[in-house]
Each structure stands twice: as structure tokens, then as C-alpha cells.
Design an enzyme around this catalytic site. Structure first.
Site, PDB file in Angstrom:
ATOM      1  N   ALA A  47     179.159   2.331  80.977  1.00 35.09           N
ATOM      2  CA  ALA A  47     179.874   1.561  81.999  1.00 35.09           C
ATOM      3  C   ALA A  47     180.919   2.394  82.714  1.00 35.09           C
ATOM      4  O   ALA A  47     181.344   2.054  83.826  1.00 35.09           O
ATOM      5  CB  ALA A  47     180.534   0.345  81.354  1.00 35.09           C
ATOM      6  N   LYS A  48     181.341   3.490  82.113  1.00 36.59           N
ATOM      7  CA  LYS A  48     182.405   4.312  82.685  1.00 36.59           C
ATOM      8  C   LYS A  48     181.983   5.042  83.954  1.00 36.59           C
ATOM      9  O   LYS A  48     182.839   5.498  84.715  1.00 36.59           O
ATOM     10  CB  LYS A  48     182.917   5.309  81.645  1.00 36.59           C
ATOM     11  CG  LYS A  48     183.572   4.651  80.438  1.00 36.59           C
ATOM     12  CD  LYS A  48     184.798   3.842  80.807  1.00 36.59           C
ATOM     13  CE  LYS A  48     185.535   3.339  79.566  1.00 36.59           C
ATOM     14  NZ  LYS A  48     186.766   2.603  79.903  1.00 36.59           N
ATOM     15  N   ASP A  49     180.673   5.134  84.203  1.00 31.71           N
ATOM     16  CA  ASP A  49     180.229   5.698  85.480  1.00 31.71           C
ATOM     17  C   ASP A  49     180.839   4.939  86.648  1.00 31.71           C
ATOM     18  O   ASP A  49     181.181   5.520  87.686  1.00 31.71           O
ATOM     19  CB  ASP A  49     178.702   5.587  85.604  1.00 31.71           C
ATOM     20  CG  ASP A  49     177.962   6.628  84.790  1.00 31.71           C
ATOM     21  OD1 ASP A  49     178.612   7.447  84.122  1.00 31.71           O
ATOM     22  OD2 ASP A  49     176.710   6.608  84.818  1.00 31.71           O
TER      23      ASP A  49
END
Length: 343
Positions: A47-49
Site C-alpha cells: 500500500a505504501k506505493d
């Protein structure tokens, strides 16, 4: 919406629009309908993308960074990988302060991606000069033409998920979602989702997941930072020993804490029941969902979305390594197999 037709200009166009997959076997004993938002389908496998792309894009738009400059960040691994990946594509240097609690797999990937990695002790106070927070601040001061992403205290962290993850969940469920279960670390994912979803339907419950050893749940309930809540724990990328301003506590309904052991075992149970290969925090989200169910949170009509933040390949030397699990006292292999009805 059909994705990835034709030619993709670069890998960064593959961020977002992750699938929502119905869970069947691991939830069959629970009331309600359950769906996993698989953030491992982002090109950087977490999700950090989303926040890395959004925060860097905003910095570029404001003229705060140009090719050849340096990106600096504090990370347990996933944000660092996303930033390193984007740095390769866009021509930035990447320096990361990484907690030594992060898996060896994550650290190896960061270095392979070209990032300069500074390992910092996990079990020190947030204001200790050795902590990864303070090391990142120092590195920012020491490196001219650098920006510090500062995800724990950056409102853009929330905005990234408000603009992407929240709307995706609402659209993918046709507005039927009744509950969203999300792990809380920096708080950006849960807060951005919560703000968007509650604007669409304020009755949707946002259910946070915290770790034993973290101060987040207690702060949500009392608005005080209780240092007695803080002690070492194994789960990466979840919980905190400080209070991130990137967490909008008012938009979150409740928190549930999970243990290191339960989260690890539950991740492995997801693999053999659903065929999904999730990260450590995804196991925590599934475990918390079962604990919420045991408290009567869900009914037969509930439409529950679980956010699985990353991929299990980043934990091969930890939760998916039998020797590591045994060293932690997390399971007896035969006992686990019996629990999963494999023997």
C-alpha cells in the site's frame, strides 16, 4: 474498469486499482461477507506505493525536488521500497533510516534497489538520537538538496488514500461496505480510507488494528500517550511508540490489539485456506477481524473489507521460516498443521 491494456509508459502507472477478493474458507465460521483488498498488487507490492507516489508528485509540483536530489525517509521497509523504486524511475538518490526489526528480506530488497540504508535500533525511545526518526532528521540536515518524506507527520499520507484507496473500496463494493478493517501504523491508510468512506456513508464502521506493545489504541480511547503501553513487539509496520499526526483518530471507530504470535499464525493460515500469500500485518488484520467477530461486531448482512497491506515474500526469513517461528515460540509445526486440517 479494465486495466493494463496496451503499453504502460512506466511501472509507476501500475500503482493503485488493486483487486478486492472475496474470502471463503478462513471466514466460513463468521457471520457476514468478507473481502480482502490486496495491496500487494501494487507494482511495489504494498500500500505504501500510493503515498510514495503522491508525496513525491506533490513535491515535484511545488518545485521542492528535481532529478539528482535526494529523498530521505524513516521506514520499516515498505515505504522505503516504494521510494527507492520511484527514485530509480525518476532519477533521485534515496537514503533510508530503517528499523532493525524489519525483515532481512526487506533490507536486502532496499539495498538491491539502490537505496542507502541506515539500520537503527527498534527498541529505543522515539526521541533517542539512535531512533530511525532522529537518524532520518539528521540525514536530512546533512544532505543538501534533499527532502524528508516524514510519513508519520505528513498530511499527504492521509490524502493519498483519501484520493485512491477509499474511492476504490467504495466503487468495488458498489457502496455496500459496512465495515473496513485496517492496520494502523503511520495511520495514513486507515485515516484516508475512513475520511472518504464516511463522507459517502457515516454509518460505515472503521475498525483499527493495533499491536500489543503499541500506544495507539490507548491514545485513541484516552487522548493520552501512556508510556506503560509501550514495549518491544515483532509485527512490522504496525503500531507505534509515538502518536503520528498522520492518524485522524476522530475518523476511526475503535481499535483491537493482536499479539505477535496470533498475527504470524493467522498469516500462515490465510495461505493454506485462501491461496493468498500475505504479509505479517495482513495476518494481524485477519486476526483482529476474528476478534471483532467474537465481540458481535458483524451480522449476516455485514460487508466487511479487510485491507491486506503487503506480500508475504517480504517475510520469508520471519513468519514463513519454520525455524524463526519455533525460535519465537510461535508454534509447533504438527500442532499448526492439525489446526489447519492438513494432517
Amino acid at each position: 474498469m479494465t486495466r493494463h491494456q496496451g503499453i504502460t509508459k512506466n511501472i509507476l502507472e501500475l500503482i493503485g486499482q488493486t483487486p478486492l477478493v472475496q474470502l471463503h474458507n478462513i471466514t466460513k465460521h463468521l457471520s457476514g461477507n468478507y473481502f480482502a483488498k490486496l495491496e500487494a498488487f501494487n507494482v511495489g507490492h504494498s500500500a505504501k506505493d500510493r503515498i510514495a507516489q503522491h508525496i513525491i508528485a506533490q513535491a515535484e509540483a511545488k518545485g521542492l525536488i528535481k532529478p539528482g536530489d535526494t529523498i530521505i525517509e524513516t521506514t520499516s521497509g515498505n515505504t522505503g521500497f516504494s521510494l527507492a523504486m520511484i527514485s530509480v524511475v525518476k532519477g533521485y538518490k534515496c537514503i533510508l533510516a530503517v528499523t532493525d526489526k524489519s525483515s532481512k528480506d526487506k533490507i536486502d530488497m532496499l539495498r538491491t534497489m539502490g537505496a542507502e540504508v541506515h539500520l537503527c535500533p527498534a527498541n529505543v525511545a522515539a526521541d533517542d538520537p539512535r531512533s530511525y526518526y532522529e537518524v532520518a532528521k539528521r540525514l536530512h540536515k546533512e544532505n543538501p538538496n534533499s527532502i524528508y518524506i516524514n510519513q508519520y507527520f505528513n498530511e499527504l499520507n492521509i490524502e493519498a488514500h483519501y484520493k485512491t484507496t477509499g474511492p476504490e473500496i467504495w466503487e468495488q463494493t458498489n457502496g455496500k461496505v459496512t465495515h473496513v478493517v485496517v492496520a494502523s501504523g503511520t495511520g495514513g491508510t486507515i485515516s484516508g480510507i475512513a475520511r472518504y468512506i464516511k463522507e459517502q456513508n457515516p454509518d460505515v464502521k472503521i475498525l483499527g488494528v493495533d499491536a500489543f506493545g503499541s500506544a495507539i489504541k490507548k491514545y485513541h480511547e484516552t487522548k493520552t500517550l501512556d508510556m506503560e503501553e509501550i514495549y518491544p513487539y515483532k509485527i512490522e509496520g504496525m503500531g507505534k511508540n509515538l502518536i503520528p499526526t498522520a492518524t485522524d483518530f476522530d475518523s476511526i471507530d475503535v481499535y483491537e490489539k493482536v499479539t505477535d504470535k496470533d498475527a504470524a499464525c493467522k498469516a500462515r493460515e490465510i495461505v493454506v485456506t485462501e491461496g493468498i500469500f500475505p504479509g505479517y500485518t495482513s495476518g494481524a488484520v485477519m486476526q483482529a477481524t476474528e476478534q471483532y467477530a467474537a465481540k458481535g461486531m458483524f451480522s449476516d448482512d455485514s460487508f466487511v473489507v479487510l485491507v491486506f497491506p503487503d506480500h508475504g515474500s517480504r517475510y520469508m526469513n520471519k513468519i514463513y521460516n519454520d525455524d524463526w517461528m519455533k525460535e519465537q515460540g510461535f508454534f509447533d509445526c504438527n500442532q499448526l498443521k492439525k489446526r489447519m486440517k492438513l494432517v
